[in-house]
Write a protein that holds these residues in place. Sequence first.
Motif, PDB file in Angstrom:
ATOM      1  N   ALA A 691       0.823  -1.209   0.000  1.00  0.00           N
ATOM      2  CA  ALA A 691       0.000   0.000   0.000  1.00  0.00           C
ATOM      3  C   ALA A 691       0.861   1.265   0.000  1.00  0.00           C
ATOM      4  CB  ALA A 691      -0.929   0.014   1.211  1.00  0.00           C
ATOM      5  N   ILE A 692       2.136   1.090   0.324  1.00  0.00           N
ATOM      6  CA  ILE A 692       3.066   2.232   0.363  1.00  0.00           C
ATOM      7  C   ILE A 692       3.867   2.222  -0.933  1.00  0.00           C
ATOM      8  CG2 ILE A 692       5.014   3.256   1.573  1.00  0.00           C
ATOM      9  CD1 ILE A 692       3.925   1.887   4.115  1.00  0.00           C
ATOM     10  N   PRO A 693       3.780   3.294  -1.736  1.00  0.00           N
ATOM     11  CA  PRO A 693       4.423   3.273  -3.063  1.00  0.00           C
ATOM     12  C   PRO A 693       5.907   2.977  -3.020  1.00  0.00           C
ATOM     13  CG  PRO A 693       2.887   5.116  -2.912  1.00  0.00           C
ATOM     14  CD  PRO A 693       2.959   4.520  -1.539  1.00  0.00           C
ATOM     15  N   SER A 694       6.630   3.557  -2.075  1.00  0.00           N
ATOM     16  CA  SER A 694       8.077   3.332  -2.045  1.00  0.00           C
ATOM     17  C   SER A 694       8.397   1.882  -1.719  1.00  0.00           C
ATOM     18  CB  SER A 694       8.729   4.263  -1.019  1.00  0.00           C
ATOM     19  OG  SER A 694       8.226   4.001   0.290  1.00  0.00           O
ATOM     20  N   ASN A 695       7.655   1.296  -0.778  1.00  0.00           N
ATOM     21  CA  ASN A 695       7.875  -0.102  -0.427  1.00  0.00           C
ATOM     22  C   ASN A 695       7.508  -1.010  -1.584  1.00  0.00           C
ATOM     23  OD1 ASN A 695       7.478  -2.772   1.033  1.00  0.00           O
ATOM     24  ND2 ASN A 695       8.140  -1.436   2.721  1.00  0.00           N
ATOM     25  N   ARG A 696       6.421  -0.653  -2.265  1.00  0.00           N
ATOM     26  CA  ARG A 696       5.987  -1.422  -3.423  1.00  0.00           C
ATOM     27  C   ARG A 696       7.043  -1.398  -4.514  1.00  0.00           C
ATOM     28  NH1 ARG A 696       0.662   0.730  -4.287  1.00  0.00           N
ATOM     29  NH2 ARG A 696       1.553   2.436  -5.487  1.00  0.00           N
ATOM     30  N   LEU A 697       7.620  -0.231  -4.762  1.00  0.00           N
ATOM     31  CA  LEU A 697       8.646  -0.110  -5.794  1.00  0.00           C
ATOM     32  C   LEU A 697       9.900  -0.889  -5.418  1.00  0.00           C
ATOM     33  CD1 LEU A 697       9.553   1.194  -8.450  1.00  0.00           C
ATOM     34  CD2 LEU A 697      10.327   3.174  -7.119  1.00  0.00           C
ATOM     35  N   GLY A 698      10.281  -0.812  -4.128  1.00  0.00           N
ATOM     36  CA  GLY A 698      11.446  -1.584  -3.692  1.00  0.00           C
ATOM     37  C   GLY A 698      11.247  -3.071  -3.876  1.00  0.00           C
ATOM     38  N   LEU A 699      10.030  -3.540  -3.542  1.00  0.00           N
ATOM     39  CA  LEU A 699       9.712  -4.957  -3.728  1.00  0.00           C
ATOM     40  C   LEU A 699       9.791  -5.334  -5.207  1.00  0.00           C
ATOM     41  CD1 LEU A 699       8.573  -7.681  -2.693  1.00  0.00           C
ATOM     42  CD2 LEU A 699       6.281  -6.712  -3.015  1.00  0.00           C
ATOM     43  N   ALA A 700       9.247  -4.494  -6.084  1.00  0.00           N
ATOM     44  CA  ALA A 700       9.258  -4.793  -7.515  1.00  0.00           C
ATOM     45  C   ALA A 700      10.687  -4.863  -8.050  1.00  0.00           C
ATOM     46  CB  ALA A 700       8.458  -3.736  -8.275  1.00  0.00           C
ATOM     47  N   LYS A 701      11.518  -3.902  -7.648  1.00  0.00           N
ATOM     48  CA  LYS A 701      12.909  -3.939  -8.104  1.00  0.00           C
ATOM     49  C   LYS A 701      13.632  -5.176  -7.570  1.00  0.00           C
ATOM     50  CE  LYS A 701      13.535   1.045  -8.794  1.00  0.00           C
ATOM     51  NZ  LYS A 701      14.327   2.247  -8.422  1.00  0.00           N
ATOM     52  N   ALA A 702      13.306  -5.528  -6.337  1.00  0.00           N
ATOM     53  CA  ALA A 702      13.930  -6.734  -5.781  1.00  0.00           C
ATOM     54  C   ALA A 702      13.525  -7.967  -6.587  1.00  0.00           C
ATOM     55  CB  ALA A 702      13.519  -6.885  -4.316  1.00  0.00           C
ATOM     56  N   MET A 703      12.248  -8.078  -6.911  1.00  0.00           N
ATOM     57  CA  MET A 703      11.805  -9.195  -7.732  1.00  0.00           C
ATOM     58  C   MET A 703      12.496  -9.176  -9.085  1.00  0.00           C
ATOM     59  SD  MET A 703       9.670 -11.156  -6.152  1.00  0.00           S
ATOM     60  CE  MET A 703       8.451 -11.253  -4.838  1.00  0.00           C
ATOM     61  N   GLY A 704      12.682  -7.999  -9.640  1.00  0.00           N
ATOM     62  CA  GLY A 704      13.394  -7.915 -10.911  1.00  0.00           C
ATOM     63  C   GLY A 704      14.823  -8.391 -10.784  1.00  0.00           C
ATOM     64  N   LEU A 705      15.498  -8.012  -9.695  1.00  0.00           N
ATOM     65  CA  LEU A 705      16.878  -8.459  -9.486  1.00  0.00           C
ATOM     66  C   LEU A 705      16.939  -9.981  -9.361  1.00  0.00           C
ATOM     67  CD1 LEU A 705      18.078  -5.717  -6.966  1.00  0.00           C
ATOM     68  CD2 LEU A 705      18.818  -5.995  -9.337  1.00  0.00           C
ATOM     69  N   VAL A 706      15.956 -10.536  -8.667  1.00  0.00           N
ATOM     70  CA  VAL A 706      15.936 -12.001  -8.539  1.00  0.00           C
ATOM     71  C   VAL A 706      15.669 -12.639  -9.900  1.00  0.00           C
ATOM     72  CG1 VAL A 706      14.814 -13.959  -7.411  1.00  0.00           C
ATOM     73  CG2 VAL A 706      15.156 -11.816  -6.150  1.00  0.00           C
ATOM     74  N   ALA A 707      14.797 -12.000 -10.696  1.00  0.00           N
ATOM     75  CA  ALA A 707      14.432 -12.551 -12.001  1.00  0.00           C
ATOM     76  C   ALA A 707      15.621 -12.630 -12.938  1.00  0.00           C
ATOM     77  CB  ALA A 707      13.325 -11.702 -12.626  1.00  0.00           C
ATOM     78  N   ALA A 708      16.638 -11.839 -12.718  1.00  0.00           N
ATOM     79  CA  ALA A 708      17.813 -11.895 -13.574  1.00  0.00           C
ATOM     80  C   ALA A 708      18.443 -13.289 -13.548  1.00  0.00           C
ATOM     81  CB  ALA A 708      18.830 -10.835 -13.143  1.00  0.00           C
ATOM     82  N   SER A 709      18.255 -14.035 -12.451  1.00  0.00           N
ATOM     83  CA  SER A 709      18.812 -15.378 -12.355  1.00  0.00           C
ATOM     84  C   SER A 709      17.741 -16.450 -12.193  1.00  0.00           C
ATOM     85  CB  SER A 709      19.781 -15.469 -11.158  1.00  0.00           C
ATOM     86  OG  SER A 709      20.860 -14.586 -11.316  1.00  0.00           O
ATOM     87  N   HIS A 710      16.570 -16.053 -11.748  1.00  0.00           N
ATOM     88  CA  HIS A 710      15.514 -17.023 -11.448  1.00  0.00           C
ATOM     89  C   HIS A 710      14.195 -16.516 -12.012  1.00  0.00           C
ATOM     90  CE1 HIS A 710      18.362 -18.946  -8.653  1.00  0.00           C
ATOM     91  NE2 HIS A 710      18.617 -17.717  -8.192  1.00  0.00           N
ATOM     92  N   LEU A 711      14.132 -16.307 -13.311  1.00  0.00           N
ATOM     93  CA  LEU A 711      12.959 -15.718 -13.939  1.00  0.00           C
ATOM     94  C   LEU A 711      11.719 -16.568 -13.739  1.00  0.00           C
ATOM     95  CD1 LEU A 711      11.640 -13.556 -15.684  1.00  0.00           C
ATOM     96  CD2 LEU A 711      12.445 -14.782 -17.720  1.00  0.00           C
ATOM     97  N   ASP A 712      11.816 -17.856 -13.990  1.00  0.00           N
ATOM     98  CA  ASP A 712      10.635 -18.702 -13.888  1.00  0.00           C
ATOM     99  C   ASP A 712      10.114 -18.754 -12.455  1.00  0.00           C
ATOM    100  OD1 ASP A 712      10.680 -19.260 -16.577  1.00  0.00           O
ATOM    101  OD2 ASP A 712      11.993 -21.004 -16.341  1.00  0.00           O
ATOM    102  N   THR A 713      11.014 -18.786 -11.510  1.00  0.00           N
ATOM    103  CA  THR A 713      10.590 -18.804 -10.100  1.00  0.00           C
ATOM    104  C   THR A 713       9.802 -17.541  -9.771  1.00  0.00           C
ATOM    105  OG1 THR A 713      12.557 -20.088  -9.530  1.00  0.00           O
ATOM    106  CG2 THR A 713      11.397 -18.989  -7.722  1.00  0.00           C
ATOM    107  N   VAL A 714      10.297 -16.410 -10.238  1.00  0.00           N
ATOM    108  CA  VAL A 714       9.612 -15.142  -9.968  1.00  0.00           C
ATOM    109  C   VAL A 714       8.261 -15.099 -10.675  1.00  0.00           C
ATOM    110  CG1 VAL A 714       9.730 -12.641 -10.326  1.00  0.00           C
ATOM    111  CG2 VAL A 714      11.753 -13.890  -9.534  1.00  0.00           C
ATOM    112  N   LEU A 715       8.221 -15.528 -11.944  1.00  0.00           N
ATOM    113  CA  LEU A 715       6.957 -15.493 -12.683  1.00  0.00           C
ATOM    114  C   LEU A 715       5.920 -16.417 -12.051  1.00  0.00           C
ATOM    115  CD1 LEU A 715       8.181 -15.375 -16.386  1.00  0.00           C
ATOM    116  CD2 LEU A 715       7.257 -13.511 -15.001  1.00  0.00           C
ATOM    117  N   ASP A 716       6.358 -17.552 -11.539  1.00  0.00           N
ATOM    118  CA  ASP A 716       5.426 -18.449 -10.854  1.00  0.00           C
ATOM    119  C   ASP A 716       4.830 -17.760  -9.630  1.00  0.00           C
ATOM    120  OD1 ASP A 716       5.933 -20.351 -12.725  1.00  0.00           O
ATOM    121  OD2 ASP A 716       7.382 -21.471 -11.511  1.00  0.00           O
ATOM    122  N   LYS A 717       5.673 -17.075  -8.913  1.00  0.00           N
ATOM    123  CA  LYS A 717       5.195 -16.361  -7.726  1.00  0.00           C
ATOM    124  C   LYS A 717       4.188 -15.277  -8.109  1.00  0.00           C
ATOM    125  CE  LYS A 717       4.954 -14.830  -3.502  1.00  0.00           C
ATOM    126  NZ  LYS A 717       4.203 -15.578  -2.477  1.00  0.00           N
TER     127      LYS A 717
END
Length: 1696
Positions: A691-717
């Motif tokens: 619900a907090i934009p900054s926290n939401r953006l941080g989470l999204a960037k973190a998921m993107g960083l993880v996706a660089a090595s684990h794309l399918d895992t992130v997409l499943d989530k």
Amino acid sequence: MASSSSGIPVPAKEAIQVLVLSLADESPLVRRESMSSLKDIVALNPLLVLDCCYAVSKGGRRRFGNMAGIFQVMAVGIRALDKKDVDPAFMAKLSKIATAEIISSKELNADWQRAAAGLLVAIGSHLPDLMMEEIFLCFSGAISALPAMVQILADFASADALQFTPRLKGVLSRVLPVLGNVRDVHRPIFANAFKCWCQAAGQYSLDFPSHSFLDGDILSFLNSAFELLLRAWATSRDFKVRTSTVDALGQMVGLIARTQLKSALPRLVPTILELYKRDQYTALLATSSLYNLLNASLLSETGPPLLDFEDLTVILSTLLPVVCIYNDCKESSSFSVGLKTYNEVQRCFLTVGLVYPDDLFLFLLNKCRLKEEPLTFGALCVLKHLLPRSSEAWHSKRPLLVEAVKSLLDEQNLGVQKAVSELIVVMASHCYLTGPSGELFVEYLVRHCALSDRDQYDHESSKVGIFGPAELRAICEKGLLLITFTIPEMEHILWPFLLKMIIPRVYTGTSATVCRCISELCRHRSSYSNAMLDECKDRAGIPNPEELFARLVVLLHDPLAREQQATHILMVLYYLAPLFPKNINLFWQDEIPKMKAYVSDTEDLKLDPSYQETWDDMIINFLSESLDVIQDTAWVISLGYAFTEQYVLYTPDDEHSALLHRCLGILLQKVDDRAYVRDKIDWMYKQANIAIPSNRLGLAKAMGLVAASHLDTVLDKLKAILDNVGQSIFQRILSFFSDGRRMEESDDIHAALALMYGYAARYAPSTVIEARIDALVGTNMLSRLLHVRHPTAKQAVITAIDLLGRAVINAAENGASFPLKRRDQLLDYILTLMGVDENDDFADSSLELLRTQALALSACTTLVSVEPKLTIDTRNRVMKATLGFFALPNDPIEVVNPLIDNLITLLCAILLMSGEDGRSRADQLLHILQQIDQYVSSPVEYQRRRGSLAVHEMLLKFRTLCAGGYCALGCHGNCTHNKQIDRTVHGNFLNLPSAYVFPSREALCLGDRVIMYLPRCADTNSEVRKLSAQILDQLFSFSLSLPRSLGSNSVVDIEMSYSALSSLEDVIAILRSDASIDPSEVFNRIVSSVCTLLTKDELVGTLHSCTTAICDRIKQSAEGAIQAVIEFVTKRGAELSETDISRTTQSLLSAAVHVTEKHLRLETLGAISSLAENTNSKIVFNEVLAAAGRDIVTKDISRLRGGWPMQDAFYVFSQHSVLSYLFLEHLISALNQSPVLKGDKEKGEISSHFADTQMDDDILQAAILAFTAFFRGGGKIGKKAVEQSYAPVLAALIIQLGSCHSLARSGQHEPLRALLAAFQAFCECVGDLEMGKILARGGEQHEKEKWVNLIGDVAGCISIKRPKEVQTICLILTKSLNRQQSFQREAAAAALSEFIRYSGAYNSLLEQMVEALCRYVSDESPTVRCLCLKGLVQIPSNNIYQYTTQVLGVILALLDDLDESVQLTSVSCLLMILESSTNDAVEPILLNLSVRLRNLQACMNAKIRANAFAAFGILSNFGVGEQREAFLEQIHGAFSRLILHLYDDDLSVRQACRNTLKRIAPLMEMEGLIGLFNLHGFSSDHRVDYEGFLRDLARQLLLHAPSRVDNCVASTIQAFEAPWPTIQANAIYFSSSIISLSDDQRILALYYTQVFGVLVGKMSRSSEAIVRATCSSSLGLLLKSPNSASWRTATLERVD
């Protein structure tokens, strides 16, 4: 009557009497000077002064109005008496007068009473017993007199303690009997007296310790007084009585018997303590008294303490809250009092501590344990104060103090916390902090270092003064740093204990201070790194390295945090590197200094709007590279657990939490364990607050960083999250709330999902994302995210779509290009999201909407830039939805500017990705440009800037597309002129013929485009000007490379075109460099280049479309358009056909009619004239005449708003080479037949041009207006005609000015107004703008002096601007001096007096003018005489010598003129002529001039007086020949007058006298005179300085020119009767100064008595205050003089 030293009597007694009487003068200045003189001379003969004062004082205030002054003088006189001269009988009389005055009124503090008291105190200094007896007599009289008498005794005690103290018994014996009857209103006076008496007694004891004055009687009296004050007064209801009594008792306790003091303590102590309930001033008084009481009771040398400690507890308990109340008073008015009170309280405790140290220590500890806030705070402050002073006595009690302080560590009161913090630092400095208790106290300081301004406290119970959390935090920070940096014994406690303070959430706010302390400790212990490791490992509870690293990396987030937090954290990591895997050390040694450098300058950092994003990226990169260097999977896994556990340390709205997401994301990118990764991203999502934009953006960037090595895992989530939207328990719970609440929560989830999808695509490998993006877009999964309504949620979805597009672009850059399916649908999504929903009601909706739209435009640009190409419908839909953003308001600028930039970028992208060939792109370009035209020409500046910027950017992109493929020079094959096409941009277009790929030049419609952008080159905004020039450069540079259509008849000179283009680019280069260059010059060069670059057809199109450009609402742009039209028709008018000329004229006339501003209309008509001059003038003139004819028939041209445009056209036509002769004939006729003024019959014949026409008044007025219009035309040919007749025209105008002013003075103003209008027009025509300004300033002034000066100013202006015309004008005016009308002669003389200055080159003319002026210097008009004389002295310097004798003779004669204005003119002219005269010319009349000037120096007219003094000084230049001695006598005769007028009422006279005195000083040959004239007093305008100068001058005269003193004094005495009071005063002071300093008996015999008598007489008779005041000070000088020593023995017979 006393006699002087020379035996000549002077009325000294009378003088003293007059001075004394002047004390009651109505003028404060006289009273002040009389008082000063009497005080100065009273020491010389105090008895005489006292006698005179006594004589006038006997009647009291009823007979003398300034008894205060009398008493003050008498007091000074009595103090000046020798012991032998003190007459007790006389002193008794004076004391009786003083006491009588004091008791004559019930007032107690009048100025005369204070002065009388001072007199009695002065008498007491000689005869204390007499004074006291006189006072004691009053004790038996009325009770109302007693307070004043007691106050006098108090003053005497304060002034002379040594004489008062031995007589204390007598005072007490008389005061005590009446003490019981004193009323409350008078008791404060008696109490204050006792205080003063006791203080005097104490001072006596200190000065004479061996002399004991305290006998039994005095002690008895004091005891009785003490008892009465304590018993009755100290309990009075009157607060003022109580406070003054306590103040007195505080002084008495040291003098009374110990037995009485002991018995009084039970009553005295409560009385004092009772006062603490009042204000702070009373508290200070009470504390001072209490200190004296404690000192007398406890520290007496004659016995044991009178108070046991049990008795002191009440006192001490009362004092402790006083510390709390006043310790933190910060207001400027009370800070000093509060500080004094605090210090007195500490003195009280210190006194007690000297006697009862152990008891006091336990008392303070008990107060601390009670935890009553005021008492606890006070006890802690006292402990802090006494601990360094009682360290030995309290050494054995350290554990007790430590335990007591430990019990206070949980107190919430801010004051107590402050006191505890300060005490901890003091305890640390005395080694009280050891072991676990030391760590506890350190933790206390750390905890309070973490306070924030937002911390809430109960202000009523916890806040002390203005002391708040910020102040407490500052104290603790300073304390922690102090014990770290300066107390070596604390090192073993602080290390490694401070490492524990890094992790806990409660200490987050103190990270900077703690890290700074750790850095300092590590720096000291850097040589013992192994010991550091061992201590960290051995000490329980110390965080492990992974926990420290995880915490510190996240705390790095804010580079602007207070106290340079980021820098100190980096230093801690730098020093703690040995705690981490070994291979990290070298990397950090290289990387950490770089990061420190980035955050070192916070002010520079703030200038970068993206500094936070950059810094966060640096932190993530630092973490990523650190993990790469460590290469320890187990350690990385452990660090991941540390990151996971530290989510509890940050609130979701804390931006550190967003960084923590990214840190964990980059760590998971390095981990290969898929299960571990899945578990951590589940944890990350669970901990995130989306619900907090900054926290939401941080989470999204973190998921993107993880996706660089684990794309399918992130997409499943993400898919699992999307599938569960609306089905979770959380969503079902929300169903109980409103729809709005559920909508917002749903928006948050959808926004987070969108961002996570976007960043996953952005960071994922390019080789594997195509199928994922196709699946995401193809399944309409994104459509489920379009129902969000909150602005931030919309922004998140738009950002996600933008990221998808960027991922496609990134893949293409990496060689894995593929088209984005359903791209048009995504564009529709974005356009939908950036619209406004009617049901939206968010707090900052407008601002958030702008941000949403800015993001949407950026996303549109991204989608437009990817394959496939835009369809026509999509392109038009996007443009329709976005172009309106150009009209957005400028605020908020930080949001709107990026939005406009994004819009321009979008339009450029549309242009790049639209059309199939150059022609279609050209059509699209023109289509877009035409829609932007409304913004390019908008009256709103920021819209013009935006439109111009958009056009420029699109032209750049268009040229990039179409550059090359065709050589403008007609070359075939490869050549140097051919610009190649970028294959990556144009693709398959290279296979097509250039005629198909590129548009023709005609397709660009350059004519219409040029007239649209060319006016903007003259815009008021510099950025718009620069952009418009670049736009034109782009248009022409590109057009030169395009082919021309087959039907085009235009012939282009390629070489000239490229030369013009090169010139245009040079101008642009200058603009880009921001070089200092005139904008008009830049515009001229641009127009010149454009004129060459346009083809014939383009030129015609530009001219036909000029109406809109000329009517531009920006004045400068409209002027630029007109200038451009003039340039075009001037250089290329020959190319226009008759039809072109006719249509162009109509366009220009239409613009002239519609333009409302006069200036622009004239400029437009100038363009018409230029068109006529350079084309077929007949056609142009016919068009204008036709329009004028229609106006005359159909309109009332005299009432047209803004004026009649056709009349303005006549101004312009006067410049035409053919038409101007017609106007010239009319103008010459108007000049020769100027309007006949009423009452003026001396006019010439009517011109032949109007011979056949009878002229009535209306026609005559029209002729005047036409005459004016011709002059205002300013045409070159018309101006030339005026130049040919310049002299006669100007002469006639000048003469008529005199006539018209004469008529105006009689009430006929219209002729003057008409003539001034014509004169102004003439000035404008011939270019004499300065003359026009002169006329505008004073033309309608009717006073003779002003209009005569006006004519002179006009003549001067003409002489400077038109020197060749002077001869002809002067000949005409010289003949005009014999006219019958005096006002015409005055006008002619006024002009000639100025023209003569410029006639030096014409000897014959000059001779005629001089002869005429000398002849008419005897004219019956004083004005003519003055003007002729002014003219004679203004003969040019090269010619004046041959006329000097003649001119001086005229001036000499006119110095005696009966008219004062002629006298003033004569002396002013004399000043001028003397500067250039020779000795031969001046010497024969030197004495005559001197005599006449001396006569004028006495004139009442200040200007004549000043000029006469100044001219006399210039005459000194000629007093060096045979006339030297005679002239020297004149100087000495005038010397006194010059000195006196140095302080004239008029400042100009003062300055003239100063200059003259400096000139004549060398001739007087008096040593020291020149140096005296360089002193400050000589040039000062303050009377005090002037009088000082007179005294210095008197000394110099007596020392170096004694022979001249006689005449000087005599002439000065003559000035006693001057008509100016100031000069009288100056003469009085100057003569008195000379006489007072002289020892020449002859001078004294002649003048001493005379001057003295005059002064005495003027003091009595003069009505001027300055004269009376100066007489007073002068009498003081004479009486202080050694020459009057005999009066010092004079006496006055006392008559009772």
